[in-house]
Design a protein around this motif. Structure first.
Motif, mmCIF file in Angstrom:
data_model
loop_
_atom_site.group_PDB
_atom_site.id
_atom_site.type_symbol
_atom_site.label_atom_id
_atom_site.label_comp_id
_atom_site.label_asym_id
_atom_site.label_seq_id
_atom_site.Cartn_x
_atom_site.Cartn_y
_atom_site.Cartn_z
ATOM 1 N N PRO A 197 25.110 58.110 56.928
ATOM 2 C CA PRO A 197 25.968 56.995 56.511
ATOM 3 C C PRO A 197 27.313 57.516 56.007
ATOM 4 C CG PRO A 197 24.273 57.428 54.877
ATOM 5 C CD PRO A 197 23.927 58.265 56.066
ATOM 6 N N GLN A 198 28.369 56.729 56.194
ATOM 7 C CA GLN A 198 29.714 57.116 55.784
ATOM 8 C C GLN A 198 29.807 57.164 54.264
ATOM 9 O OE1 GLN A 198 32.702 54.596 57.387
ATOM 10 N NE2 GLN A 198 34.415 55.861 56.657
ATOM 11 N N ILE A 199 30.453 58.262 53.745
ATOM 12 C CA ILE A 199 30.588 58.452 52.299
ATOM 13 C C ILE A 199 31.933 57.903 51.848
ATOM 14 C CG2 ILE A 199 30.674 60.155 50.445
ATOM 15 C CD1 ILE A 199 28.899 61.946 52.114
ATOM 16 N N GLU A 200 31.917 57.123 50.826
ATOM 17 C CA GLU A 200 33.123 56.486 50.301
ATOM 18 C C GLU A 200 33.632 57.251 49.084
ATOM 19 O OE1 GLU A 200 34.515 52.197 48.355
ATOM 20 O OE2 GLU A 200 32.523 52.449 49.245
ATOM 21 N N THR A 201 34.964 57.402 49.012
ATOM 22 C CA THR A 201 35.575 58.066 47.857
ATOM 23 C C THR A 201 35.626 57.097 46.681
ATOM 24 O OG1 THR A 201 36.932 59.472 49.281
ATOM 25 C CG2 THR A 201 37.637 59.220 46.998
ATOM 26 N N LEU A 244 25.932 57.750 37.387
ATOM 27 C CA LEU A 244 26.981 57.460 38.365
ATOM 28 C C LEU A 244 26.854 58.302 39.622
ATOM 29 C CD1 LEU A 244 30.049 57.252 35.940
ATOM 30 C CD2 LEU A 244 28.859 55.346 37.026
ATOM 31 N N ASP A 245 26.051 59.350 39.553
ATOM 32 C CA ASP A 245 25.904 60.241 40.701
ATOM 33 C C ASP A 245 25.129 59.544 41.809
ATOM 34 O OD1 ASP A 245 26.099 62.437 42.266
ATOM 35 O OD2 ASP A 245 24.467 63.547 41.298
ATOM 36 N N SER A 246 25.707 59.529 43.013
ATOM 37 C CA SER A 246 25.075 58.850 44.142
ATOM 38 C C SER A 246 25.519 59.512 45.431
ATOM 39 C CB SER A 246 25.446 57.365 44.158
ATOM 40 O OG SER A 246 24.989 56.755 45.349
ATOM 41 N N PRO A 247 24.598 59.683 46.400
ATOM 42 C CA PRO A 247 24.979 60.284 47.688
ATOM 43 C C PRO A 247 25.904 59.399 48.513
ATOM 44 C CG PRO A 247 22.718 59.492 47.761
ATOM 45 C CD PRO A 247 23.161 59.365 46.336
#
Length: 571
Positions: free
Chosen positions: A47-51, A88-91
């Motif tokens: 899946p695409q990672i969002e900044t 807040l940490d999430s892949p």
């Protein structure tokens, strides 16, 4: 049958070609389907990672930052403590932490966790330029040193060096261990060593460590750049840093002046013979022998080293300027061009002033050099240095027929052995014009061109507007009189009694009227600018020392006399 066979054969080949095209299209469609299926599979698997920006503590309270993030359309959340980081940490997100203080404990924790950390100026800068947030493998607070490549020398304390390197990285700079041509600035803690010498030879700016500290203090200024001249020049290593000078062979006035300039350029001075001195500056034309035996650590240099260091705004290498004793062949061959302010130069200066005064009183300036005294051939006077008409570079032998006149020409009439009075007048005008053009060429080539040259060591000696004020319309005047000289030469070579000398001056009368009034009207301003810059700018003072200020003033003096004469002719 033959025709049918040919037709069938042709039709067969055509059908085969069409079928092969169809097969290729089917193959391409199959490949596209496979590519689409594989791409869909990758998208499902990765899946695409969002900044996402995380505003840490004080950063979350700055409305300017929040507005900037909205402008560049980047999502954000606020974080008050490190404990909230796990939640807040999430892949699904690439977290970018905005921290206002790169020295507190929160920053250290994020840095140890290998998090991507930036400062508020980065966000504001991206919003202003409409750019995405930059990626950096190190914490990046601002871009004050972006595109700068720094090298360090002379640092013995590891802690200080680590601190400086860290700040440079925080401001976007790059560090190189070895010095090369790609290094833009050398940060020096001393004025010795190979790196320092190479930097001087390449004209690379040599900076004090304070430059980095002061740049860091201005890290929150939006458009600040550490490489801007006005800021950078405040922290350049001065030419005489770590140097203790003493002087020998100079007049009291000149010695006092040089001592003052030594302090202005970061050095110190002590009386002659003090063992703490690092350099002894000698007036080589006066001093025939040293009054003491210098130690091996003492550099005994000629005064060109002193003025040259100031002009290029860096300590020059001493090897090229070492003083040689009077009985050495090297000294006998050398003639210093900087002996104008020594005790024995008063007589020379008086002679020069008398010459200038005589020139200004004369109503008819002779283009010919004065006759030499019998001993003149064996002596070198200041007059011979300043008389441009006597220089080897001069293309004219004054008092003689122009060189081109000695050459035969198909279109020219042979010069008779006994020329007419009109020919003699034309010849004298040509000689006067040649002398005048040579004076102008000397002013332009010896002074204007070096001052206008790009990439000067230490930056520009004078501002462009100051150069324009000093030299004014001299280049235009030079162009006009070069044309007049060429026409006069052509007139003499192809002499005809029916030709008019005045036609040449009438031909360029409009150009003369256009170029001379600005020069005459602004001549006093030009002189005042020279005097002002010489007093206020040590590098310009050193430039005049090295390039013979008296030559310039002598040329200007003769130039003004010629200028007034030509303006009278034009009027």
């Amino acid at each position: 049958m033959a025709e049918n066979s040919v037709l069938t054969s042709t039709t067969g080949r055509t059908s085969l070609a069409d079928f092969s095209i169809f097969d290729s299209k089917v193959t391409e469609i199959s490949k596209e389907n496979l590519l689409i299926e594989s791409t869909s599979y990758v998208e499902e698997e990765m899946p695409q990672i969002e900044t996402r920006v995380i505003l840490v503590q004080e950063a979350g309270k700055q409305e300017e930052l929040i507005k900037a993030l909205k402008d560049i359309k980047v999502g954000f959340v606020k974080m008050e403590s490190v404990e909230e980081f796990e939640g807040l940490d999430s892949p699904e997100f690439e977290n970018v932490f905005v921290v206002t203080d790169f020295q507190d404990s929160v920053f250290n924790d994020l840095y140890k966790a290998d998090c991507r950390v930036i400062g508020p100026p980065i966000v504001l800068n991206c919003s202003q330029k409409g750019e995405p947030l930059p990626f950096s493998c190190r914490p990046l607070y601002c871009t004050s040193m972006v595109n700068l490549v720094l090298c360090f020398t002379g640092f013995r304390k590891k802690e200080e060096l680590v601190r400086l390197v860290t700040l440079v990285h925080h401001m976007g700079g790059v560090i190189r261990k070895d010095f090369n041509s790609k290094v833009t600035h050398l940060v020096a803690n001393c004025t010795q060593g190979e790196k320092f010498r190479v930097a001087v030879s390449l004209g690379t700016p040599i900076m004090k460590p304070e430059w980095i500290y002061k740049a860091w203090e201005r890290r929150n200024e939006q458009d600040f750049c550490a490489a801007v001249d006005d800021f950078r020049n405040e922290f350049k290593v001065p030419p005489f840093q770590d140097c203790i000078l003493s002087f020998l062979g100079f007049s009291d006035e000149e010695k006092t002046n040089m001592e003052e300039m030594t302090e202005m350029q970061g050095g110190k001075y002590l009386p002659l013979g003090d063992e703490r001195c690092t350099h002894l500056v000698v007036e080589e034309n006066i001093v025939k022998d040293l009054p003491f035996e210098p130690s091996k650590k003492l550099y005994v240099v000629k005064q060109e080293w002193f003025w040259g260091s100031i002009q290029m705004d860096a300590r020059a290498g001493e090897t090229m300027y070492l003083y040689e004793k009077a009985n050495t062949p090297e000294l006998k061959k050398s003639v210093s061009m900087l002996s104008l302010n020594t005790p024995n130069s008063n007589r020379k200066r008086r002679r020069l002033k008398e010459t200038l005064a005589q020139l200004s009183r004369e109503t008819d300036v002779s283009p010919f050099p004065p006759r030499k005294r019998p001993s003149a051939e064996h002596s070198l006077s200041i007059g011979s240095l300043l008389d441009i008409s006597n220089t080897p570079e001069s293309s004219i032998n004054y008092g003689d027929t122009p060189k081109s006149c000695t050459k035969s020409s198909k279109n020219s009439t042979p010069v008779p052995s006994k020329q007419s009075a009109r020919w003699q007048v034309a010849k004298e005008l040509y000689q006067t014009e040649s002398n005048y053009v040579n004076i102008l060429a000397t002013i332009i080539q010896l002074f204007q061109v070096p001052l206008e040259e790009e990439g000067q060591r230490g930056g520009r000696i004078l501002a462009p507007e100051e150069i324009k004020t000093i030299f004014g319309s001299i280049p235009d005047i030079f162009d006009v009189h070069t044309k007049i000289k060429d026409d006069l030469e052509d007139l003499i070579v192809n002499w005809d009694e029916s030709k008019s000398i005045g036609d040449i001056f009438l031909k360029y009368s409009k150009d003369l009227v256009k170029t001379y009034p600005p020069f005459v009207n602004f001549f006093e301003m030009s002189k005042e600018t020279i005097i002002k810059c010489e007093k206020q700018k040590p590098r310009f003072h050193a430039f005049l020392k090295l390039y013979l200020l008296v030559t310039m003033m002598f040329s200007f003096g003769r130039f003004v006399i010629f200028s007034v004469r030509y303006q009278d002719v034009v009027e």
